[in-house]
Design a protein around this motif. Structure first.
Motif, PDB file in Angstrom:
ATOM      1  N   ILE A  99      -6.126   4.878   6.851  1.00 30.85           N
ATOM      2  CA  ILE A  99      -6.396   3.439   6.858  1.00 30.85           C
ATOM      3  C   ILE A  99      -7.197   3.116   5.603  1.00 30.85           C
ATOM      4  O   ILE A  99      -8.320   3.603   5.426  1.00 30.85           O
ATOM      5  N   LEU A 100      -6.622   2.297   4.741  1.00 34.12           N
ATOM      6  CA  LEU A 100      -7.253   1.979   3.466  1.00 34.12           C
ATOM      7  C   LEU A 100      -7.658   0.513   3.446  1.00 34.12           C
ATOM      8  O   LEU A 100      -6.820  -0.375   3.596  1.00 34.12           O
ATOM      9  N   PHE A 101      -8.952   0.258   3.258  1.00 37.38           N
ATOM     10  CA  PHE A 101      -9.487  -1.102   3.191  1.00 37.38           C
ATOM     11  C   PHE A 101      -9.665  -1.469   1.707  1.00 37.38           C
ATOM     12  O   PHE A 101     -10.503  -0.900   1.025  1.00 37.38           O
ATOM     13  N   TYR A 102      -8.883  -2.435   1.231  1.00 39.03           N
ATOM     14  CA  TYR A 102      -8.882  -2.864  -0.181  1.00 39.03           C
ATOM     15  C   TYR A 102      -9.139  -1.691  -1.144  1.00 39.03           C
ATOM     16  O   TYR A 102     -10.074  -1.673  -1.923  1.00 39.03           O
ATOM     17  N   PRO A 103      -8.245  -0.677  -1.118  1.00 40.09           N
ATOM     18  CA  PRO A 103      -8.487   0.533  -1.911  1.00 40.09           C
ATOM     19  C   PRO A 103      -8.236   0.318  -3.405  1.00 40.09           C
ATOM     20  O   PRO A 103      -7.449  -0.547  -3.802  1.00 40.09           O
ATOM     21  N   ALA A 148     -13.624   2.134  -3.426  1.00 36.77           N
ATOM     22  CA  ALA A 148     -13.658   3.503  -3.957  1.00 36.77           C
ATOM     23  C   ALA A 148     -13.459   4.520  -2.833  1.00 36.77           C
ATOM     24  O   ALA A 148     -12.850   5.577  -3.033  1.00 36.77           O
ATOM     25  N   GLY A 149     -13.966   4.205  -1.645  1.00 36.35           N
ATOM     26  CA  GLY A 149     -13.748   5.079  -0.492  1.00 36.35           C
ATOM     27  C   GLY A 149     -12.285   5.128  -0.097  1.00 36.35           C
ATOM     28  O   GLY A 149     -11.788   6.160   0.357  1.00 36.35           O
ATOM     29  N   GLY A 150     -11.580   4.010  -0.270  1.00 32.94           N
ATOM     30  CA  GLY A 150     -10.147   3.992  -0.018  1.00 32.94           C
ATOM     31  C   GLY A 150      -9.407   4.868  -1.012  1.00 32.94           C
ATOM     32  O   GLY A 150      -8.431   5.544  -0.671  1.00 32.94           O
ATOM     33  N   ASN A 151      -9.882   4.854  -2.260  1.00 30.79           N
ATOM     34  CA  ASN A 151      -9.316   5.736  -3.276  1.00 30.79           C
ATOM     35  C   ASN A 151      -9.482   7.194  -2.869  1.00 30.79           C
ATOM     36  O   ASN A 151      -8.535   7.992  -2.925  1.00 30.79           O
ATOM     37  N   LEU A 152     -10.683   7.557  -2.434  1.00 29.07           N
ATOM     38  CA  LEU A 152     -10.946   8.937  -2.037  1.00 29.07           C
ATOM     39  C   LEU A 152     -10.145   9.325  -0.791  1.00 29.07           C
ATOM     40  O   LEU A 152      -9.679  10.462  -0.672  1.00 29.07           O
ATOM     41  N   ALA A 153      -9.968   8.370   0.131  1.00 30.18           N
ATOM     42  CA  ALA A 153      -9.183   8.658   1.332  1.00 30.18           C
ATOM     43  C   ALA A 153      -7.735   8.968   0.968  1.00 30.18           C
ATOM     44  O   ALA A 153      -7.136   9.919   1.489  1.00 30.18           O
ATOM     45  N   ALA A 154      -7.165   8.170   0.066  1.00 30.34           N
ATOM     46  CA  ALA A 154      -5.796   8.418  -0.370  1.00 30.34           C
ATOM     47  C   ALA A 154      -5.698   9.735  -1.136  1.00 30.34           C
ATOM     48  O   ALA A 154      -4.767  10.519  -0.947  1.00 30.34           O
ATOM     49  N   ALA A 155      -6.690   9.977  -2.001  1.00 29.24           N
ATOM     50  CA  ALA A 155      -6.667  11.182  -2.834  1.00 29.24           C
ATOM     51  C   ALA A 155      -6.819  12.453  -2.006  1.00 29.24           C
ATOM     52  O   ALA A 155      -6.142  13.460  -2.257  1.00 29.24           O
ATOM     53  N   VAL A 156      -7.707  12.424  -1.011  1.00 25.42           N
ATOM     54  CA  VAL A 156      -7.918  13.647  -0.217  1.00 25.42           C
ATOM     55  C   VAL A 156      -6.704  13.922   0.671  1.00 25.42           C
ATOM     56  O   VAL A 156      -6.409  15.079   0.986  1.00 25.42           O
ATOM     57  N   THR A 157      -5.975  12.875   1.057  1.00 23.74           N
ATOM     58  CA  THR A 157      -4.745  13.079   1.815  1.00 23.74           C
ATOM     59  C   THR A 157      -3.707  13.810   0.968  1.00 23.74           C
ATOM     60  O   THR A 157      -3.039  14.742   1.436  1.00 23.74           O
ATOM     61  N   LEU A 158      -3.597  13.412  -0.298  1.00 29.79           N
ATOM     62  CA  LEU A 158      -2.688  14.104  -1.216  1.00 29.79           C
ATOM     63  C   LEU A 158      -3.162  15.531  -1.490  1.00 29.79           C
ATOM     64  O   LEU A 158      -2.356  16.457  -1.573  1.00 29.79           O
ATOM     65  N   LEU A 159      -4.488  15.696  -1.608  1.00 29.37           N
ATOM     66  CA  LEU A 159      -5.042  17.028  -1.850  1.00 29.37           C
ATOM     67  C   LEU A 159      -4.766  17.943  -0.658  1.00 29.37           C
ATOM     68  O   LEU A 159      -4.429  19.128  -0.833  1.00 29.37           O
ATOM     69  N   ALA A 160      -4.907  17.397   0.542  1.00 32.04           N
ATOM     70  CA  ALA A 160      -4.625  18.186   1.745  1.00 32.04           C
ATOM     71  C   ALA A 160      -3.162  18.619   1.765  1.00 32.04           C
ATOM     72  O   ALA A 160      -2.846  19.758   2.127  1.00 32.04           O
ATOM     73  N   ARG A 161      -2.278  17.706   1.378  1.00 34.72           N
ATOM     74  CA  ARG A 161      -0.856  18.063   1.298  1.00 34.72           C
ATOM     75  C   ARG A 161      -0.632  19.207   0.302  1.00 34.72           C
ATOM     76  O   ARG A 161       0.058  20.188   0.602  1.00 34.72           O
ATOM     77  N   ASP A 162      -1.236  19.073  -0.874  1.00 33.15           N
ATOM     78  CA  ASP A 162      -1.025  20.075  -1.923  1.00 33.15           C
ATOM     79  C   ASP A 162      -1.622  21.429  -1.565  1.00 33.15           C
ATOM     80  O   ASP A 162      -1.129  22.470  -2.010  1.00 33.15           O
ATOM     81  N   ARG A 163      -2.706  21.415  -0.778  1.00 33.31           N
ATOM     82  CA  ARG A 163      -3.358  22.675  -0.400  1.00 33.31           C
ATOM     83  C   ARG A 163      -2.860  23.216   0.936  1.00 33.31           C
ATOM     84  O   ARG A 163      -3.353  24.234   1.414  1.00 33.31           O
ATOM     85  N   GLY A 164      -1.908  22.519   1.530  1.00 30.10           N
ATOM     86  CA  GLY A 164      -1.329  23.001   2.773  1.00 30.10           C
ATOM     87  C   GLY A 164      -2.223  22.837   3.986  1.00 30.10           C
ATOM     88  O   GLY A 164      -2.036  23.533   4.992  1.00 30.10           O
ATOM     89  N   MET A 165      -3.203  21.905   3.924  1.00 25.71           N
ATOM     90  CA  MET A 165      -4.083  21.692   5.070  1.00 25.71           C
ATOM     91  C   MET A 165      -3.451  20.671   6.014  1.00 25.71           C
ATOM     92  O   MET A 165      -3.185  19.537   5.637  1.00 25.71           O
ATOM     93  N   LYS A 166      -3.217  21.090   7.241  1.00 26.73           N
ATOM     94  CA  LYS A 166      -2.621  20.213   8.243  1.00 26.73           C
ATOM     95  C   LYS A 166      -3.712  19.490   9.029  1.00 26.73           C
ATOM     96  O   LYS A 166      -4.866  19.898   9.047  1.00 26.73           O
ATOM     97  N   GLY A 167      -3.317  18.415   9.695  1.00 25.23           N
ATOM     98  CA  GLY A 167      -4.231  17.797  10.649  1.00 25.23           C
ATOM     99  C   GLY A 167      -4.570  16.352  10.402  1.00 25.23           C
ATOM    100  O   GLY A 167      -5.193  15.709  11.257  1.00 25.23           O
ATOM    101  N   ILE A 168      -4.217  15.765   9.243  1.00 25.15           N
ATOM    102  CA  ILE A 168      -4.488  14.349   9.015  1.00 25.15           C
ATOM    103  C   ILE A 168      -3.351  13.544   9.642  1.00 25.15           C
ATOM    104  O   ILE A 168      -2.206  13.592   9.178  1.00 25.15           O
TER     105      ILE A 168
END
Length: 221
Positions: free
Chosen positions: A190-194, A166-186
């Motif tokens: 690294i996703l472990f069995y997401p 589930a943490g891998g899910n959130l890691a992937a999701a927040v990366t997409l959210l950062a892209r959509d909100r224009g937040m740079k810096g990621i």
């Protein structure tokens, strides 16, 4: 709970075989427990005394402001002067279970073996906190880690995010959210069995050799 087959056992070392057998028995025994009881039992199973954990140069607790209140972080820093890569780390637990205490051994090992600062996030759990509360918690933690990387002996150009299940899910999701909100810096992910789909295809689970840690019934729950 089915037993490990002879074919599976032959491909596993003894300790892994024993762990899977033991965990399968325990998990089948707690399947009928309430959510608080499940959390308490998993905490008992996976939390070990600090004195038995792998040593770490620095361990600190930080509480930051999030959209839903305070978000607790636990930061692990390896030996050395840095600057180190920084990884925001998100624990497993199906969005319902899990805690910073249970993931601490993993975070210590990651910090030491990758020579990185690990920022573990105590994100909100369901069902008390409905979506998108955990995602917003993680977004706030990621934004904070990027802004404070230098203060953490980290490299601001090497801040990434990772998580298990589930943490891998959130890691992937927040990366997409950062892209959509224009937040740079990621800088990396690294996703472990997401968990990357909501599709509960029962046939796929029935054909899965790993019937001890991840069953269809558990994922459906």
């Amino acid at each position: 709970m089915t037993e490990i087959s002879t074919e599976q056992a032959a491909s596993l070392d003894t300790k892994t075989h024993e762990f899977l057998e033991g965990f399968g028995q325990v998990w089948s025994g707690i399947a009928s427990l309430s959510i608080p009881e499940k959390r308490a039992e998993l905490h008992r199973l996976f939390t070990i005394p600090l004195s038995d954990m792998e040593p770490i140069a620095s361990r600190q607790e930080v509480a930051i402001d999030g959209p839903n209140g305070k978000v607790n972080l636990r930061i692990f820093t390896p030996e050395g002067v840095g600057p180190f890569p920084v990884m925001i780390y998100l624990h497993h637990g199906g969005w319902v279970l899990g805690s910073l205490d249970e993931c601490e051994p993993t975070c210590r090992r990651l910090a030491n073996t990758t020579n990185s600062v690990i920022v573990a996030v105590d994100y909100s759990l369901a069902p008390e906190n409905k979506y998108p509360a955990p995602l917003e918690d993680v977004f706030a933690a990621t934004k904070w880690a990027i802004a404070h990387a230098s203060d953490l002996k980290g490299d601001p150009d090497k801040v990434g995010i990772g998580g298990e299940s589930a943490g891998g899910n959130l890691a992937a999701a927040v990366t997409l959210l950062a892209r959509d909100r224009g937040m740079k810096g990621i800088a990396f992910q690294i996703l472990f069995y997401p968990i990357l789909t909501c599709d509960l295809d029962k046939k796929a689970y029935e054909n899965n050799l790993d019937k001890h840690l991840l069953t269809f019934e558990n994922m459906e729950w």
